[in-house]
Write an enzyme that holds these catalytic residues in place. Structure first.
Site, PDB file in Angstrom:
ATOM      1  N   ARG A 164     -13.448  -8.811   1.909  1.00  0.00           N
ATOM      2  CA  ARG A 164     -12.021  -8.558   1.668  1.00  0.00           C
ATOM      3  C   ARG A 164     -11.237  -9.817   2.009  1.00  0.00           C
ATOM      4  O   ARG A 164     -10.302 -10.198   1.307  1.00  0.00           O
ATOM      5  CB  ARG A 164     -11.520  -7.371   2.516  1.00  0.00           C
ATOM      6  CG  ARG A 164     -12.117  -6.013   2.163  1.00  0.00           C
ATOM      7  CD  ARG A 164     -11.730  -5.562   0.769  1.00  0.00           C
ATOM      8  NE  ARG A 164     -10.280  -5.496   0.611  1.00  0.00           N
ATOM      9  CZ  ARG A 164      -9.509  -4.475   1.005  1.00  0.00           C
ATOM     10  NH1 ARG A 164     -10.051  -3.409   1.542  1.00  0.00           N
ATOM     11  NH2 ARG A 164      -8.197  -4.490   0.825  1.00  0.00           N
ATOM     12  N   HIS A 185      -7.417   0.771  -6.400  1.00  0.00           N
ATOM     13  CA  HIS A 185      -7.614  -0.086  -5.221  1.00  0.00           C
ATOM     14  C   HIS A 185      -8.300  -1.387  -5.683  1.00  0.00           C
ATOM     15  O   HIS A 185      -9.463  -1.645  -5.365  1.00  0.00           O
ATOM     16  CB  HIS A 185      -8.466   0.652  -4.185  1.00  0.00           C
ATOM     17  CG  HIS A 185      -8.448   0.033  -2.821  1.00  0.00           C
ATOM     18  ND1 HIS A 185      -7.632  -1.039  -2.481  1.00  0.00           N
ATOM     19  CD2 HIS A 185      -9.162   0.325  -1.686  1.00  0.00           C
ATOM     20  CE1 HIS A 185      -7.840  -1.360  -1.211  1.00  0.00           C
ATOM     21  NE2 HIS A 185      -8.756  -0.557  -0.709  1.00  0.00           N
ATOM     22  N   ARG A 188       0.883  -1.181   0.000  1.00  0.00           N
ATOM     23  CA  ARG A 188       0.000   0.000   0.000  1.00  0.00           C
ATOM     24  C   ARG A 188       0.913   1.220   0.000  1.00  0.00           C
ATOM     25  O   ARG A 188       1.698   1.423   0.924  1.00  0.00           O
ATOM     26  CB  ARG A 188      -0.914   0.000   1.230  1.00  0.00           C
ATOM     27  CG  ARG A 188      -1.658   1.314   1.410  1.00  0.00           C
ATOM     28  CD  ARG A 188      -2.765   1.243   2.420  1.00  0.00           C
ATOM     29  NE  ARG A 188      -3.903   0.529   1.892  1.00  0.00           N
ATOM     30  CZ  ARG A 188      -5.129   0.537   2.430  1.00  0.00           C
ATOM     31  NH1 ARG A 188      -5.360   1.232   3.536  1.00  0.00           N
ATOM     32  NH2 ARG A 188      -6.117  -0.139   1.877  1.00  0.00           N
ATOM     33  N   ASP A 226     -17.303   7.066  -1.733  1.00  0.00           N
ATOM     34  CA  ASP A 226     -16.075   6.966  -0.939  1.00  0.00           C
ATOM     35  C   ASP A 226     -15.853   8.344  -0.304  1.00  0.00           C
ATOM     36  O   ASP A 226     -16.521   9.325  -0.657  1.00  0.00           O
ATOM     37  CB  ASP A 226     -14.912   6.583  -1.873  1.00  0.00           C
ATOM     38  CG  ASP A 226     -13.616   6.255  -1.136  1.00  0.00           C
ATOM     39  OD1 ASP A 226     -13.642   6.105   0.103  1.00  0.00           O
ATOM     40  OD2 ASP A 226     -12.567   6.156  -1.810  1.00  0.00           O
TER      41      ASP A 226
HETATM   42  N1  NVA Z   1     -10.035   6.546  -1.369  1.00  0.00           N
HETATM   43  C1  NVA Z   1      -9.648   6.121  -0.039  1.00  0.00           C
HETATM   44  C2  NVA Z   1      -9.862   4.654   0.124  1.00  0.00           C
HETATM   45  C3  NVA Z   1      -9.516   4.109   1.476  1.00  0.00           C
HETATM   46  C4  NVA Z   1      -9.675   2.632   1.589  1.00  0.00           C
HETATM   47  C5  NVA Z   1      -8.197   6.496   0.211  1.00  0.00           C
HETATM   48  O1  NVA Z   1      -7.366   6.326  -0.681  1.00  0.00           O
HETATM   49  O2  NVA Z   1      -7.912   6.968   1.313  1.00  0.00           O
HETATM   50  N1   CP Z   2     -11.257  -0.346   2.495  1.00  0.00           N
HETATM   51  C1   CP Z   2      -9.987  -0.384   2.919  1.00  0.00           C
HETATM   52  O1   CP Z   2      -9.039  -0.616   2.159  1.00  0.00           O
HETATM   53  O2   CP Z   2      -9.844  -0.187   4.267  1.00  0.00           O
HETATM   54  P1   CP Z   2      -8.508   0.018   5.089  1.00  0.00           P
HETATM   55  O3   CP Z   2      -7.942   1.339   4.702  1.00  0.00           O
HETATM   56  O4   CP Z   2      -8.929  -0.048   6.525  1.00  0.00           O
HETATM   57  O5   CP Z   2      -7.546  -1.091   4.732  1.00  0.00           O
END
Ligand code: NVA
Ligand code: CP
Length: 300
Positions: free
Chosen positions: A287, A131, A104, A219
């Site tokens: 997930r 994602h 990530r 989101d």
């Molecule tokens: N769009 C959000 C998704 C988090 C799972 C981010 O990148 O923070």
């Molecule tokens: N939806 C998602 O990726 O959640 P986290 O940021 O908690 O991993």
């Protein structure tokens, strides 16, 4: 040896993605029946997190444990990654030790570079641009609740962000019609959108987009790394909340999804996310199951 990576949904064929979703549903049934299944005994997943996470970390770690393997959490704060060791070197070293790696990070280009130098499969666990793991869970959830998503009308409300881009990829891969309602200045990437021509299109407003929708997704307005833009974004997105009035314009049996974490009262009203059309808890649980199917596919 040809190593398969999962950096976007386009790294798998349509057929592979559909099989993976069916496998995720099977693995979920097995797990709930208490069946012990350990295909990844002695295998190790390296997990590099340059941003926070609850669901992604816990689902990958739990998945590896259930599969008989192990996961190692790596944060830039206490590895050499945070002290400037080149990505190429980190990829070469880590991939000589572990069997699969998830990352990530911020720029998508970083994970592409990492994958280029890795001997083992690399999974995108969120970048600024995509994602894809979340989409596996979302598709599994739709299939479980409503069956095949192909030909359905899916609506994205809000920021043209990493989740939106992965929905654009999914529209083509899973054959649904995606309508996107985003404010000016926050539209999805034009090239990503063009690559899904015929499946994904911009809509003039949230109200126009949700007509006859089968699934509505949103989101947060400010993603990780955009915290200082929160106030400006609250203004720009003020008319983009998914609330009961908006949901009422969709099909009566439309589902609501959100990758979480959510901000009630901003992108979604509490009455929607906590209401009867919301499947966000199944979506979060999936997930685990869908990523187990992904791990099995990539390592197996
Ligand atoms: N769009 C959000 C998704 C988090 C799972 C981010 O990148 O923070
Ligand atoms: N939806 C998602 O990726 O959640 P986290 O940021 O908690 O991993």
């Amino acid at each position: 040896m040809n190593v398969r990576h999962f950096l976007t949904l386009n790294d798998l064929s349509r057929d592979e993605l559909h099989k993976l979703i069916q496998r995720a549903i099977e693995l979920k049934t097995q797990q709930k029946a208490g069946t012990i299944f350990e295909p990844l005994k002695n295998k190790v997943l390296g997990m590099v997190f340059e941003k926070s996470s609850t669901r992604t970390r816990v689902s990958f770690e739990t998945g590896m444990v259930q599969f008989g393997g192990q996961a190692i959490f790596l944060s830039p704060r206490d590895t050499q990654l945070g002290r400037g060791e080149p990505i190429e070197d980190s990829a070469r070293v880590l991939s000589r030790m572990v069997d699969i790696i998830m990352i990530r990070t911020f720029e998508h280009e970083k994970i592409q570079r990492f994958a280029e130098y890795s001997r083992v499969p690399v999974i995108n666990a969120l970048t600024n641009e995509y994602h894809p793991c979340q989409l596996l869970a979302d598709m599994q959830t739709y299939f479980e609740h409503r069956g095949d998503i192909s030909g359905k009308r899916v609506v994205w409300i809000g920021d043209g962000n990493n989740m939106c881009h992965s929905y654009i990829n999914a529209a083509k891969q899973f054959g649904f019609q995606l309508q996107i309602a985003s404010p000016e200045g926050y539209l999805p990437d034009a090239q990503i959108l063009a690559a899904s021509e015929g499946y994904a299109a911009l809509s003039p407003s949230p109200r126009a987009a949700v007509q006859d929708a089968d699934l509505i997704v949103t989101d947060v307005w400010a993603s990780m790394g955009q915290e200082e833009e929160q106030a400006a974004r609250e203004q720009a997105f003020a008319d983009y909340q998914v609330n009961p009035e908006l949901m009422a314009l969709a099909k009566p049996d439309a589902l609501f999804m959100h990758c979480l974490p959510a901000h009630r009262g901003e992108e979604v009203a509490a009455a929607v996310i906590d209401g009867t059309q919301s499947v966000v808890w199944d979506e979060a649980e999936n997930r685990l199951h869908s990523q187990k199917a992904l791990l099995e596919f990539l390592i197996g």
